[in-house]
Design an enzyme around this catalytic site. Structure first.
Site, short mmCIF file in Angstrom:
data_model
loop_
_atom_site.label_atom_id
_atom_site.label_comp_id
_atom_site.label_asym_id
_atom_site.label_seq_id
_atom_site.Cartn_x
_atom_site.Cartn_y
_atom_site.Cartn_z
N PHE A 1 0.81 -1.22 0.00
CA PHE A 1 0.00 0.00 0.00
C PHE A 1 0.84 1.28 0.00
O PHE A 1 0.30 2.37 0.12
CB PHE A 1 -0.98 0.01 1.20
CG PHE A 1 -0.31 -0.13 2.54
CD1 PHE A 1 0.24 0.98 3.19
CD2 PHE A 1 -0.24 -1.37 3.18
CE1 PHE A 1 0.85 0.86 4.43
CE2 PHE A 1 0.37 -1.49 4.43
CZ PHE A 1 0.92 -0.38 5.06
N ARG B 1 0.22 9.87 21.17
CA ARG B 1 -0.11 8.56 20.58
C ARG B 1 -1.36 7.97 21.24
O ARG B 1 -2.21 7.38 20.57
CB ARG B 1 1.05 7.57 20.71
CG ARG B 1 2.20 7.78 19.76
CD ARG B 1 1.87 7.51 18.30
NE ARG B 1 1.72 6.11 17.95
CZ ARG B 1 1.81 5.64 16.71
NH1 ARG B 1 2.06 6.45 15.68
NH2 ARG B 1 1.63 4.37 16.47
N THR C 1 -3.80 2.34 14.74
CA THR C 1 -3.67 2.65 13.31
C THR C 1 -4.97 2.36 12.56
O THR C 1 -5.43 3.19 11.77
CB THR C 1 -2.51 1.82 12.71
OG1 THR C 1 -1.32 2.07 13.47
CG2 THR C 1 -2.29 2.17 11.25
N ARG D 1 -8.66 8.93 16.18
CA ARG D 1 -9.04 7.99 15.11
C ARG D 1 -10.33 7.28 15.46
O ARG D 1 -11.18 7.05 14.59
CB ARG D 1 -7.90 7.00 14.88
CG ARG D 1 -6.71 7.61 14.13
CD ARG D 1 -5.53 6.67 14.12
NE ARG D 1 -4.44 7.15 13.27
CZ ARG D 1 -3.20 6.68 13.31
NH1 ARG D 1 -2.89 5.71 14.17
NH2 ARG D 1 -2.27 7.16 12.51
N ASN E 1 -6.93 7.51 8.07
CA ASN E 1 -7.14 7.55 9.53
C ASN E 1 -6.82 8.90 10.16
O ASN E 1 -6.40 9.00 11.30
CB ASN E 1 -6.37 6.40 10.20
CG ASN E 1 -4.89 6.45 9.86
OD1 ASN E 1 -4.43 7.38 9.21
ND2 ASN E 1 -4.14 5.46 10.30
N HIS F 1 -1.41 11.65 11.63
CA HIS F 1 -0.14 10.98 11.92
C HIS F 1 0.40 11.54 13.23
O HIS F 1 0.27 12.74 13.49
CB HIS F 1 0.88 11.25 10.80
CG HIS F 1 2.29 10.94 11.24
ND1 HIS F 1 2.81 9.67 11.21
CD2 HIS F 1 3.25 11.73 11.80
CE1 HIS F 1 4.04 9.69 11.69
NE2 HIS F 1 4.34 10.92 12.07
P1 IDP Z 1 0.72 4.81 12.49
O1 IDP Z 1 0.24 5.92 11.58
O2 IDP Z 1 -0.35 4.38 13.47
O3 IDP Z 1 2.03 5.11 13.15
P2 IDP Z 1 2.16 3.08 10.60
O4 IDP Z 1 2.31 1.60 10.71
O5 IDP Z 1 3.36 3.94 10.84
O6 IDP Z 1 0.94 3.49 11.58
O7 IDP Z 1 1.56 3.36 9.16
C1 IDP Z 1 1.56 4.67 8.63
C2 IDP Z 1 0.27 4.89 7.88
O8 IDP Z 1 0.18 3.93 6.79
C3 IDP Z 1 -1.00 4.64 8.69
O9 IDP Z 1 -1.35 5.74 9.50
C4 IDP Z 1 -2.00 4.40 7.59
O10 IDP Z 1 -2.44 5.62 6.99
C5 IDP Z 1 -1.18 3.61 6.57
N1 IDP Z 1 -1.36 2.17 6.74
C6 IDP Z 1 -0.84 1.37 7.72
N2 IDP Z 1 -1.21 0.09 7.56
C7 IDP Z 1 -1.99 0.06 6.45
C8 IDP Z 1 -2.67 -0.98 5.74
O11 IDP Z 1 -2.63 -2.17 6.11
N3 IDP Z 1 -3.36 -0.62 4.62
C9 IDP Z 1 -3.40 0.66 4.16
N4 IDP Z 1 -2.76 1.67 4.79
C10 IDP Z 1 -2.07 1.38 5.92
MG MG Z 2 3.89 5.39 12.27
#
Ligand code: IDP
Ligand code: MG
Length: 156
Positions: free
Chosen positions: A57, A85, A91, A102, A112, A115
Site C-alpha cells: 500500500f 499517541r 492505526t 481515530r 485515519n 499521523h
Molecule cells: P501509524 O500511523 O499508526 O504510526 P504506521 O504503521 O506507521 O501506523 O503506518 C503509517 C500509515 O500507513 C498509517 O497511518 C495508515 O495511513 C497507513 N497504513 C498502515 N497500515 C496500512 C494498511 O494495512 N493498509 C493501508 N494503509 C495502511
Molecule cells: Mg507510524
C-alpha cells in the site's frame, strides 16, 4: 519540553476536522510550538514513510498524503510523544478506542485522519523534517502551574 510531530492528513482536511483536532490537543494541555499548512511531495514521503516502503500500500499511502496540503503541528508537554499517541489511537481506526481521535473521526486503517510520532527519536527527526528551527517556538506558558503538579513541572 518534550515535543511530538502531528500531521493532520488530507482526508481530515477534506472532511473539515482541522479545528476539532487542534482543539483536542489544546484542551488536553499540550502546547502548540509550531503550526503550518504544507503540500507534501514524493521525496519527503519517501523519507517519512521509509519504514513502509516494502508494503503493497506504499504508493497508495503516499498518493493519499498529497491529495491536499496537510497541517503540520508540533505540540509539547510532559511525555508529549506517548500522550499524543494515546490520544490518536490505533492505526486501524475501526479498532481505535472511542474517545481517541481515530476512534472518533474515522472508519479506516488508511484514511485515519492523523499521523503522530511513535517515539522520542522519531519525533525529533520528524520535527526537523517538517519545520525549520525558526518555525518552532519556545514561550512561557501562563498556566503551567495549573496544568501540572510541582513534581511534574520539575521534570519538564
Ligand atoms: P501509524 O500511523 O499508526 O504510526 P504506521 O504503521 O506507521 O501506523 O503506518 C503509517 C500509515 O500507513 C498509517 O497511518 C495508515 O495511513 C497507513 N497504513 C498502515 N497500515 C496500512 C494498511 O494495512 N493498509 C493501508 N494503509 C495502511
Ligand atoms: Mg507510524
Amino acid at each position: 519540553m518534550e515535543k511530538s510531530l502531528v500531521l493532520i492528513k488530507p482526508n481530515a482536511v477534506q472532511r473539515g476536522f482541522i479545528g476539532e483536532i487542534i482543539a483536542r490537543f489544546e484542551r488536553k494541555g499540550l502546547h502548540v510550538a509550531g503550526i503550518k499548512m504544507m503540500q507534501l511531495d514524493d521525496d519527503v514521503l519517501d523519507e517519512h514513510y521509509a519504514h513502509l516502503s516494502h508494503k503493497p500500500f506504499f504508493r497508495v499511502l503516499k498518493d493519499s498524503m498529497m491529495v491536499t496540503p496537510v497541517v503540520a503541528l508540533c505540540v509539547g508537554g510532559l511525555d508529549a510523544v506517548e500522550t499524543v499517541r494515546l490520544m490518536v489511537g490505533a492505526t486501524n481506526a475501526r479498532k481505535a478506542a472511542p474517545g481517541t481521535i481515530r476512534g472518533d473521526f474515522s472508519m479506516s486503517g488508511e484514511q485515519n485522519v492523523i499521523h503522530a510520532s511513535d517515539s522520542i527519536e522519531s519525533a525529533q527527526a520528524e520535527i526537523e523534517r517538517f519545520f525549520g528551527a525558526n518555525e518552532i517556538f519556545e514561550y512561557e506558558s501562563a498556566v503551567t502551574a495549573f496544568e501540572y503538579g510541582c513534581d511534574e513541572k520539575a521534570k519538564m
